[in-house]
Design a protein around this motif. Structure first.
Motif, short mmCIF file in Angstrom:
data_model
loop_
_atom_site.label_atom_id
_atom_site.label_comp_id
_atom_site.label_asym_id
_atom_site.label_seq_id
_atom_site.Cartn_x
_atom_site.Cartn_y
_atom_site.Cartn_z
N MET A 75 44.06 42.46 30.87
CA MET A 75 44.58 43.73 31.36
C MET A 75 44.00 44.90 30.58
O MET A 75 43.75 45.98 31.14
CB MET A 75 46.10 43.74 31.32
N ALA A 76 43.76 44.70 29.29
CA ALA A 76 43.12 45.75 28.50
C ALA A 76 41.74 46.07 29.07
O ALA A 76 41.34 47.24 29.17
CB ALA A 76 43.02 45.33 27.04
N GLY A 77 41.01 45.02 29.47
CA GLY A 77 39.70 45.23 30.06
C GLY A 77 39.77 46.00 31.36
O GLY A 77 38.93 46.87 31.63
N ARG A 78 40.77 45.70 32.17
CA ARG A 78 40.93 46.42 33.44
C ARG A 78 41.28 47.89 33.20
O ARG A 78 40.75 48.78 33.85
CB ARG A 78 42.01 45.75 34.29
N ILE A 79 42.17 48.13 32.26
CA ILE A 79 42.56 49.52 31.99
C ILE A 79 41.43 50.26 31.30
O ILE A 79 41.25 51.48 31.51
CB ILE A 79 43.87 49.54 31.19
N ASP A 80 40.62 49.57 30.50
CA ASP A 80 39.39 50.18 29.97
C ASP A 80 38.52 50.69 31.11
O ASP A 80 37.93 51.78 31.03
CB ASP A 80 38.60 49.17 29.16
N MET A 81 38.41 49.88 32.17
CA MET A 81 37.62 50.28 33.33
C MET A 81 38.15 51.58 33.92
O MET A 81 37.38 52.50 34.25
CB MET A 81 37.64 49.18 34.39
#
Length: 267
Positions: free
Chosen positions: A133-139
């Motif tokens: 989820m951190a990766g998605r929110i980074d996006m």
């Protein structure tokens, strides 16, 4: 280099700093948080489009669009038109068509949630889900979005295939909110009406589907009372049946089709 400023001069500087705002600053309809995040206010109009070719001609100050489907250039274009842009993500369910779908181990995939290609996630497994989820929110952050709409945030109230509890959901929802806030993004609570009292301070706005149809819209009043927008849609009811109450409650309401294409009928 440290510089000592005489106390009198320091006090004068502080006084001047507090007076430099322009007269219209207090009239900003969507002022930032003290932390610098965007804070949408109750009643602000919006558009929610998750399918079809994006219609950027809708004259509203807030757009909620799919985070994966749109490039940074789309967000930039909307910003140039004076829009704030919310990044739609599914954080509580797996979607088999997403580019990162293969990163989710089978052990965290539960029952289908009623939509083709989607399965509930075992939100207890934060060791697995937090970095994803951190990766998605980074996006979302990297594309320039102003906020995140994390979907499927009420698995504990559904048949997920996992023995999820209300405490599990609170922990996970707060985790998602923290990930967004750490990246300077506002974040909305999607549905999950029963946990609004516990989560109000963690979220900057709410997104709700069909509270009027189920007689639940009053449960969203704490957000409005706190000066936070409630973005609300109905699918089955005509506007004459829900708009008067929605306006009384201060909701940002409209009628949409289930496919969430460009069509809208606002209150």
């Amino acid at each position: 280099m440290n510089r000592r400023v005489p106390l009198l001069l320091a006090a004068l500087l502080l006084l001047l700093a507090g007076c430099t705002g322009s007269p219209g600053d207090d009239d900003d309809p969507d002022p930032p948080h003290a932390a610098g995040r965007w804070q949408p206010e109750p009643g602000v109009p919006w558009q929610w489009q998750l399918s079809g070719r994006l219609d950027t001609s809708v004259d509203v100050p807030v757009y909620d669009i799919d985070g994966f489907d749109h490039p940074a250039s789309t967000v930039t274009s909307l910003h140039e038109r004076g829009r704030k842009v919310i990044c739609y993500l599914s954080t509580g369910a797996w979607e088999d068509w997403r580019p990162d779908a293969g990163k989710f181990p089978r052990s965290v995939l539960g029952r289908g949630n009623g939509w083709d290609g989607e399965r509930w996630l075992d939100i207890r497994r934060t060791d697995v889900l937090e970095p994803l989820m951190a990766g998605r929110i980074d996006m979302c952050r990297d594309k320039g979005f102003d906020a995140v709409e994390p979907d499927n945030m009420d698995g504990y109230a559904n048949r997920t295939g996992f023995p999820l509890t209300a405490a599990d959901q609170l922990r996970y929802n707060r985790l998602v909110a923290r990930l967004a806030h750490e990246r300077g993004l506002a974040v909305g609570l999607k549905n999950d009406l029963d946990q609004i009292p516990q989560l109000l301070d963690d979220f900057d706005f709410a997104v709700n589907e069909q509270c009027a149809e189920y007689g639940e819209c009053a449960a969203l009043s704490p957000f409005v009372a706190a000066g936070k927008a409630v973005f609300h849609v109905e699918y089955e009811l005509p506007t004459r049946e829900f708009c008067p109450e929605a306006k009384r409650l201060g909701l940002s309401s409209m009628l949409k089709r289930y496919e969430l294409d460009a069509w809208r009928k606002p209150c």
